[in-house]
Design an enzyme around this catalytic site. Structure first.
Site, PDB file in Angstrom:
ATOM      1  N   LYS A 184      26.716  23.973  44.088  1.00 21.98           N
ATOM      2  CA  LYS A 184      26.317  23.768  42.691  1.00 21.98           C
ATOM      3  C   LYS A 184      26.531  25.095  41.967  1.00 21.98           C
ATOM      4  O   LYS A 184      25.795  26.051  42.177  1.00 21.98           O
ATOM      5  CB  LYS A 184      24.859  23.331  42.578  1.00 21.98           C
ATOM      6  CG  LYS A 184      24.514  22.991  41.127  1.00 21.98           C
ATOM      7  CD  LYS A 184      23.070  22.616  40.947  1.00 21.98           C
ATOM      8  CE  LYS A 184      22.838  22.138  39.512  1.00 21.98           C
ATOM      9  NZ  LYS A 184      23.396  23.072  38.488  1.00 21.98           N
TER      10      LYS A 184
ATOM     11  N   ARG B 189      23.064  10.472  37.794  1.00 17.50           N
ATOM     12  CA  ARG B 189      23.276  10.713  39.211  1.00 17.50           C
ATOM     13  C   ARG B 189      22.318   9.892  40.058  1.00 17.50           C
ATOM     14  O   ARG B 189      22.582   9.599  41.199  1.00 17.50           O
ATOM     15  CB  ARG B 189      23.109  12.207  39.506  1.00 17.50           C
ATOM     16  CG  ARG B 189      24.248  13.024  38.929  1.00 17.50           C
ATOM     17  CD  ARG B 189      24.039  14.484  39.161  1.00 17.50           C
ATOM     18  NE  ARG B 189      25.179  15.248  38.667  1.00 17.50           N
ATOM     19  CZ  ARG B 189      25.144  16.522  38.322  1.00 17.50           C
ATOM     20  NH1 ARG B 189      24.011  17.170  38.390  1.00 17.50           N
ATOM     21  NH2 ARG B 189      26.207  17.139  37.902  1.00 17.50           N
TER      22      ARG B 189
END
Length: 354
Positions: free
Chosen positions: A19, A184
Site C-alpha cells: 500500500k 472494496r
C-alpha cells in the site's frame, strides 16, 4: 492483524500487496489518448503529462482501463518519497516545472478492461494475471509488488519489507473477489502498523557502502549504506540506505572523502544483508534525520530485539548536511539507542491515544 484478516477472508491463500503513499488513479487508455481520473473520478490528466507517456509506452493493450498508485520518486536514487512531495504535482500552473522537480512512478494494482474485454466480473486472481501480462516492468512502471500466501507470519514480514520501502503497509485481497466500483468491502482489507509518529532526534551513522547513481547522479554514488554501532558486538550493523539531502557539492565531495577507506570485500566489522557496489571500512560519520524508525526484515541493527527475525531501519532518511568530523565510528549512535528511540515512539503514540 494478519491472522485476523486471513480468517476474515476465509482462511485461504490471499494476495498481499504494497500500500503505497501516493494518489490513486484510474487510467483510461484509448486509441485517441490517455485520460486520468482521481479517486473521485475527477479528470486530472493535466497534472501528470509524464504519466500519459509512461502508460502509452508501457501498457501493451491498445485500449485498457487500469488502476494504479502514482508515487513521487527521487529520480537519482529510485527511492519513493512521502505523499506531501507528490502534492506539488496537484497545481493548475507550472505543471512542466513541477514534473521536472517531482518525477513519479506508477504501481498498477487492478485491471478493469483490456482490448475491449470487460474483466470486472473476473476474480481478482485472474485480473492480476492479466495486469501482469500487459504492464511492462520498468524503473517507473510495474505491477504493485505482491505476495500470495495463507501464512500470517509471511504477511507480517512482507509488511515490514513494504514499510522499509516507503509504503504505508499492505492491502490484503481475496483472490476470488470481483471488482466493485468505488467499494472494496470485505474482499480488500488494509493492514497498517499500530503506530506512526514523527522522529525528532538526529541520528549519527557510519557510511559502510555505496551504490552507483543513475540519472543526474550517473558517474558518482547515488545512495549510501549506513550503519549504527553495536557496542556489545563491537561491529557496525546496517540500519538504512540514504540518498536524500545531498547537495551537488556533497555528491562530488563524498567519493573523495571515502576513497581511502574503500574495500574490495565486506569489512569484517560490518554486518549487512545488502551488498553495495562499493564497501567502505567504517570511518566517516554523518548526521541524519528520518520520519521514524520501523521494523525491517532487511537491516540487522537490533535484530530480534523487538520482534523475532526483524531488525530496525530508518523511514525516509535524509542527510542534514553535517559531517561529524568530531566523532569516531565507535561514537556513532548505538544499536541500544536506536532500540530505545523505537520504544519511545510507541510510548508517544500511546500517550496521544489516551
Amino acid at each position: 492483524s494478519a491472522k485476523a484478516i486471513i480468517a476474515k477472508l476465509g482462511n485461504k491463500v490471499v494476495a498481499a500487496e504494497y500500500k503505497l503513499d501516493g494518489e490513486r488513479l484510474q487510467i483510461h487508455k484509448r486509441k485517441e489518448g490517455v485520460t486520468l481520473f482521481s479517486r473521485r473520478l475527477e479528470v486530472i490528466t493535466h497534472n501528470y503529462p509524464d504519466v500519459l507517456e509512461l502508460v502509452a509506452k508501457n501498457v501493451a493493450s491498445g485500449e485498457a482501463i487500469l488502476e494504479a498508485e502514482v508515487v513521487a520518486i527521487n529520480e537519482d536514487t529510485g527511492e519513493y518519497l512521502p505523499f506531501q512531495e507528490l502534492m506539488h504535482r496537484r497545481r493548475k500552473y507550472g505543471v512542466a516545472e513541477a514534473m521536472k522537480q517531482y518525477p513519479v512512478a506508477l504501481n498498477f494494482f487492478d485491471l478493469l478492461s483490456a482490448d475491449r474485454k470487460d474483466y470486472t466480473n473476473f476474480p481478482y486472481g485472474e485480473r492480476r494475471a492479466k495486469l501482469e501480462s500487459v504492464v511492462k516492468e520498468t524503473e517507473r512502471t510495474r505491477p504493485v509488488p505482491a505476495l500470495r500466501t495463507a501464512d500470517p507470519e509471511e504477511i507480517e514480514k512482507f509488511m515490514e519489507d513494504a514499510i522499509a520501502n516507503g509504503c504505508e503497509g499492505l492491502v490484503v485481497k481475496d483472490l476470488d473477489g470481483v471488482y466493485r466500483a468505488g467499494a472494496r468491502e470485505f474482499s480488500w482489507v488494509k493492514l497498517k502498523r499500530e503506530y506512526r509518529s514523527e522522529l525528532t532526534d538526529t541520528i549519527d551513522l557510519v557510511i559502510v557502502g555505496a551504490f552507483h547513481g543513475r540519472g543526474r547522479r550517473a558517474g558518482t554514488y547515488g545512495t549510501y549504506l549506513l550503519a549504527a554501532y553495536d557496542d556489545k558486538k563491537a561491529n557496525f550493523p546496517s540500519v538504512s540506505k540514504i540518498g536524500t539531502g545531498f547537495t551537488d557539492e556533497d555528491l562530488q565531495k563524498f567519493p573523495r572523502l571515502l576513497k581511502k577507506y574503500e574495500s574490495r570485500v565486506k569489512p569484517p566489522s560490518v554486518e549487512s544483508n545488502l551488498v553495495p557496489d562499493v564497501w567502505f571500512r567504517p570511518h566517516l560519520v554523518i548526521e541524519t534525520i528520518a520520519s521514524e524508525i520501523t521494523l525491517s526484515p532487511i537491516h540487522p541493527a537490533g535484530m530480534g530485539r523487538i520482534r523475532k527475525e526483524s531488525g530496525l531501519a530508518l523511514r525516509f532518511p535524509k542527510f542534514t548536511g553535517k559531517i561529524r568530523d568530531d566523532k569516531k565510528p565507535e561514537d556513532a549512535t548505538t544499536v541500544d539507542e536506536i532500540v530505545e528511540m523505537y520504544n519511545l515512539q510507541l510510548k508517544k503514540v500511546e500517550r496521544v491515544a489516551q
